[in-house]
Write a protein that holds these residues in place. Structure first.
Motif: not given
Length: 551
Positions: A161-162, A167-168, A209-215, A238-243
């Motif tokens: 999670d953020l 979670a998995y 989370i902020n940049e939405k880029n792969i790190k 993740m696409p839902d922006k919550n994970r």
């Protein structure tokens, strides 16, 4: 393989011929009809025509890659099943596979048991889809595809999670860390990270989370038994922006091995001799090691050419080849016998590189030498394959050009053949790798018994692939000799149940026999012979394909 109901049809898309040939045979056991395509464009046409239930596709292909192909397929039929095979473990491919709802993701070389598990699971899902309502079918497929991808990958995968709480986690990560998923769900990734790396992990997660880029990052975690595990991380939102999707690779051994290599190199460096020259070969720099081994001071070396340490017993042809190579901006390597200031001979292994300035203009040459007078034990200088005792690929690379040049001077014929043991992967799968090693040794021994002249060479070029280099008296005798080797291997009567052309181990061969004066490039020669080897396989195996008329 346990009995199960075959699916109606499968489409297999793969641009590599050898991989496609081997895996197609495996896939035929799972379907009534197997459609095969060599690229994405051809695969899409076959899908439009036949609507296969399952698509197994490589990701990186010319014309149309596997991701694009899958998206086009889902436009036609959203209920299609996609399994990816790829040599690439890049985080982007994994994320794309999840986002388009693929059923599986298998890294090459393909683990057949893993692929079998995926196919059976997909077939079971397809069977259930006929019994469940459309909405229930779709939800089941979504769940199964994610479980299949995450549970079967060899890399550790987690979803956080953020706040970095688990979670998995897939089986690979559970096994790596020693914690069950139930326990991991009570922890955060920060909890398991050593104190020195915690702030760095927090920072990279926040950047994702902020940049939405792969790190990408590297951290050290502590396992359940308090063992430090060094991990290479790739993180993506993740696409839902919550994970956050977390992909890990255990590089602990790699890092430790790297440290050992550095230590080893530092020891070897004490014996490395380096120098630089201008375009005319005049020395502009000489290391202290060069001074020590040559007996000359820097002042005595700089401004001179390397013939100051030249041994008069070394043939002029070697230096002609050396200059011919580096003048074409290629790297030359080889062993040279030199003579120091006190007229004492010594041996060095040399690599000479072209040197360029910042604008890409060649300004001279740099030489790196290893004193091998008393260090013949250095592993890189070994010329024999440890398992089969044939010469290795390194030695082939070392002598092939010299071999051709020598034959040119004498206007001789050169014959070069590449052999491949037929269906050797299936042999290993059936009898085990130890039996496979014994088979390789037996094949090599039988060939070596036929190679009696000083300029006959047998090389292990890689895996089950071997090369034979010789100078026949005629082209006809070259092909006769290769056929003799092929027959001799089969006459060893090494049982091979999975060989479709014989009850025993057999080999296929590609052969080129030409005048040495017609051979300009050994790499082109290798490619031509390799293509003929493929032709021999395509024509039925246990035979030779050559460039000779009438063959």
């Amino acid at each position: 393989m346990k009995q199960f109901k075959k699916i109606e049809s499968i489409l297999y898309v793969e641009d590599e011929n050898t991989v496609r040939e081997e895996l197609a045979e495996f896939l035929e056991d799972f379907c009534e009809v197997l459609y095969i395509a060599g690229d994405g464009v051809e695969g899409l046409k076959l899908f439009n025509t036949h609507q296969p239930k399952i698509v197994v596709t490589d990701i990186k292909m010319p014309k149309m890659d596997g991701i694009t192909l899958s998206k086009e397929i889902f436009k036609i039929n959203q209920e299609s099943h996609i399994i990816f095979t790829t040599a690439f473990t890049d985080m982007k491919y994994l994320q794309d596979a999840i986002e388009i709802h693929a059923d599986g993701y298998v890294v090459k070389p393909v683990d057949l048991s893993l692929l079998e598990s995926m196919l059976k699971k997909v077939i079971r899902i397809e069977s259930l889809q006929h019994e469940l309502e459309k909405k229930k079918q779709y939800e089941l497929k979504k769940k199964a595809e994610l479980e299949t991808i995450l549970a079967t990958t060899l890399d550790g995968i987690a979803i956080l999670d953020l706040n970095a709480n688990f979670a998995y986690a897939n089986n690979a990560l559970e096994n790596l860390l020693g914690y069950s998923l139930k326990i991991l769900k009570q922890k955060s990734a920060i909890d398991l990270t050593i104190k020195e790396d915690q702030e760095g992990l927090k920072k990279v997660i926040q950047e994702v989370i902020n940049e939405k880029n792969i790190k990408h990052s590297q951290i050290t975690l502590l396992s359940k038994d308090n063992k430090k595990i060094i991990l290479s991380l790739s993180l993506a939102l993740m696409p839902d922006k919550n994970r956050v999707l977390l992909s890990t690779k255990d590089i602990t051994q790699e890092i430790h091995s790297h440290k050992k290599i550095i230590e080893y190199i530092n020891i070897i460096d004490e014996n490395i001799i380096t120098s630089s020259t201008d375009l005319d070969g005049v020395i502009t720099y000489a290391s202290e090691a060069f001074c020590k081994i040559s007996g000359y001071t820097k002042d005595e070396l700089i401004g001179k050419k390397h013939n100051i340490v030249r041994n008069p017993n070394v043939e002029e042809a070697l230096y002609e080849e050396l200059w011919d190579t580096i003048s074409q901006d290629k790297v030359w390597m080889g062993e040279i016998q030199n003579r120091d200031k006190n007229k004492v001979d010594y041996w060095v292994f040399v690599k000479i590189y072209p040197a360029f300035d910042e604008d890409g203009k060649k300004i001279g040459y740099t030489s790196i030498r290893h004193d091998i007078t008393n260090l013949k034990k250095v592993e890189e200088l070994s010329i024999v394959d440890g398992l089969t005792k044939a010469y290795n690929r390194h030695y082939y690379n070392q002598i092939i050009q010299k071999y051709i040049q020598s034959a040119k001077r004498n206007e001789e014929l050169i014959a070069f053949a590449i052999f491949d043991i037929d269906y050797f992967k299936q042999y290993n799968d059936t009898y085990g790798h130890q039996k496979g090693d014994h088979a390789l040794q037996a094949v090599v021994k039988s060939m070596q018994e036929e190679l009696g002249r000083a300029d006959d060479y047998l090389f292990r070029l890689g895996g089950e692939e071997f090369g034979v280099l010789f100078k026949p008296s005629s082209a006809e005798k070259s092909i006769t000799f290769i056929k003799q080797l092929i027959n001799k291997v089969e006459s060893l009567k090494i049982e091979h149940k999975k060989n479709t052309i014989s009850s025993y181990v057999t080999i296929s061969a590609g052969l080129i026999c030409e005048k040495a004066t017609l051979i300009d490039d050994n790499e082109i020669l290798y490619k031509k012979v390799d293509d003929l080897l493929y032709k021999a396989k395509h024509q039925g195996r246990n035979q030779v394909a050559s460039n000779l008329v009438g063959d």
